[in-house]
Write a protein that holds these residues in place. Sequence first.
Motif, PDB file in Angstrom:
ATOM      1  N   UNK A 261      -0.996  12.078  12.771  1.00 57.20           N
ATOM      2  CA  UNK A 261      -1.026  10.909  11.883  1.00 57.20           C
ATOM      3  C   UNK A 261      -0.576  11.199  10.456  1.00 57.20           C
ATOM      4  N   UNK A 262      -0.500  12.474  10.061  1.00 57.75           N
ATOM      5  CA  UNK A 262      -0.111  12.803   8.691  1.00 57.75           C
ATOM      6  C   UNK A 262       1.350  13.239   8.594  1.00 57.75           C
ATOM      7  N   UNK A 263       2.051  13.232   9.720  1.00 60.47           N
ATOM      8  CA  UNK A 263       3.401  13.784   9.750  1.00 60.47           C
ATOM      9  C   UNK A 263       4.394  13.055   8.873  1.00 60.47           C
TER      10      UNK A 263
ATOM     11  N   UNK B 217       0.833  -1.206   0.000  1.00 60.60           N
ATOM     12  CA  UNK B 217       0.000   0.000   0.000  1.00 60.60           C
ATOM     13  C   UNK B 217       0.863   1.249   0.000  1.00 60.60           C
ATOM     14  N   UNK B 218       0.284   2.349  -0.482  1.00 62.96           N
ATOM     15  CA  UNK B 218       0.936   3.654  -0.381  1.00 62.96           C
ATOM     16  C   UNK B 218       0.817   4.176   1.049  1.00 62.96           C
ATOM     17  N   UNK B 219       1.545   5.252   1.328  1.00 63.65           N
ATOM     18  CA  UNK B 219       1.476   5.835   2.671  1.00 63.65           C
ATOM     19  C   UNK B 219       0.073   6.287   3.031  1.00 63.65           C
ATOM     20  N   UNK B 220      -0.622   6.903   2.089  1.00 67.00           N
ATOM     21  CA  UNK B 220      -1.994   7.349   2.357  1.00 67.00           C
ATOM     22  C   UNK B 220      -2.944   6.188   2.572  1.00 67.00           C
ATOM     23  N   UNK B 221      -2.735   5.098   1.845  1.00 66.82           N
ATOM     24  CA  UNK B 221      -3.586   3.914   2.024  1.00 66.82           C
ATOM     25  C   UNK B 221      -3.338   3.267   3.380  1.00 66.82           C
ATOM     26  N   UNK B 222      -2.066   3.212   3.807  1.00 62.56           N
ATOM     27  CA  UNK B 222      -1.778   2.651   5.142  1.00 62.56           C
ATOM     28  C   UNK B 222      -2.405   3.510   6.227  1.00 62.56           C
ATOM     29  N   UNK B 223      -2.416   4.819   6.001  1.00 63.58           N
ATOM     30  CA  UNK B 223      -3.038   5.701   6.988  1.00 63.58           C
ATOM     31  C   UNK B 223      -4.525   5.415   7.094  1.00 63.58           C
ATOM     32  N   UNK B 224      -5.171   5.164   5.971  1.00 66.42           N
ATOM     33  CA  UNK B 224      -6.603   4.860   5.995  1.00 66.42           C
ATOM     34  C   UNK B 224      -6.877   3.498   6.622  1.00 66.42           C
ATOM     35  N   UNK B 225      -5.974   2.542   6.421  1.00 66.55           N
ATOM     36  CA  UNK B 225      -6.121   1.244   7.097  1.00 66.55           C
ATOM     37  C   UNK B 225      -6.050   1.441   8.609  1.00 66.55           C
ATOM     38  N   UNK B 226      -5.113   2.271   9.059  1.00 65.06           N
ATOM     39  CA  UNK B 226      -5.004   2.547  10.495  1.00 65.06           C
ATOM     40  C   UNK B 226      -6.285   3.195  11.023  1.00 65.06           C
ATOM     41  N   UNK B 227      -6.879   4.078  10.243  1.00 68.49           N
ATOM     42  CA  UNK B 227      -8.144   4.689  10.638  1.00 68.49           C
ATOM     43  C   UNK B 227      -9.251   3.639  10.723  1.00 68.49           C
TER      44      UNK B 227
END
Length: 361
Positions: A164-166, A138-148
């Motif tokens: 979380x976006x740092x 996954x991309x960084x943004x996709x991993x962030x959404x998985x964490x959400x």
Amino acid sequence: MSTEAPAIRLSEVTKTFGAVNAVDGLNLDIAAGEFFSMLGPSGSGKTTVLRLIAGFELPTAGTIELFGRDVTGTAPFDRDVNTVFQDYALFPHMSVLDNVAYGLRVRGMGKAERRERARAALEKVRLGSFGDRRPAQLSGGQRQRVALARATVVEPKALLLDEPLGALDLKLREQMQVELKEIQRDLGITFIFVTHDQEEALTLSDRIAVFSDGRIEQLGTPAEIYERPRSPFVAAFVGTSNIFDDALSRRLLGRPGAHSLRPEKLSLAAGEPPASAGGPATGEHVAAGTIAELVYVGSVTRIFVDLDAGMRVVVVEQNDRHRGIPEERGRRVSVTWRDSDLVALGRANAAAPNDTTTMTH
């Protein structure tokens, strides 16, 4: 925003580490369904407040209530909140679906039900077709959404987000700011967001608390924080400000006390100001100066002007087809601003980073 009792209430909360007061007698109410940001520089106390709400730290004094329940001494796993950290902490050996379902598995939910709930959570963050992938795919943004999705699948009443976006690059961070606000609106739960990035806080928040030295320097909507800062610290930290100290205010403005003026509120004209320019009748002030520096930043140019009165100000001009004057270093200019755009600054909990023009990212 909900009119119910506060989702989170902190009453006279203090947290000390040795001789340091990380949080100093804090009183704060956060509404149900609110996107609330805690903004401040490193060491200002914002992350400590988040950890106190999560239960990772216990207060030295004061009480913490979540949805009307006193949780001051309650363990983290017994609070109706969940936390998303900057590093996301996804399990690399698990599929995306199993990562999201993990919290439900720990709670003893059956396999079929937890996988169904996890799929629904992935759909909410627009990753419904990614369940079989591994985090590394996954991309960084996709991993962030998985964490959400993993944090919200357990249906917390509030979600705590610690910068979380740092870890994302600028373009992806800007994209995720929009998506994060949409996700919060869709879920309808309280988001408490910690950041040191003032633009991020202004973009996302219903309200912002600006922290300094363990206290809230100002609390308000993004527009209130930006347009009407109450102290030199807030004016300097949130955005770019021209700050007139008391001596300059008396000399240039004809009034006592410190004042703030945002760069976009100033305008430039070539040459010396006419003798009749400005004054009480027009509600305008005009000052002569010399262009010291120009910084091109794409959509705007920042123009630094050394006023004859002894202060450097920054003026922001849009880079459109209607530019005011041909700028160059050493050119004599007139700088104009309106009385109505000046903001009187009260006493601060902490001094502004500079006495005059102050810029932040």
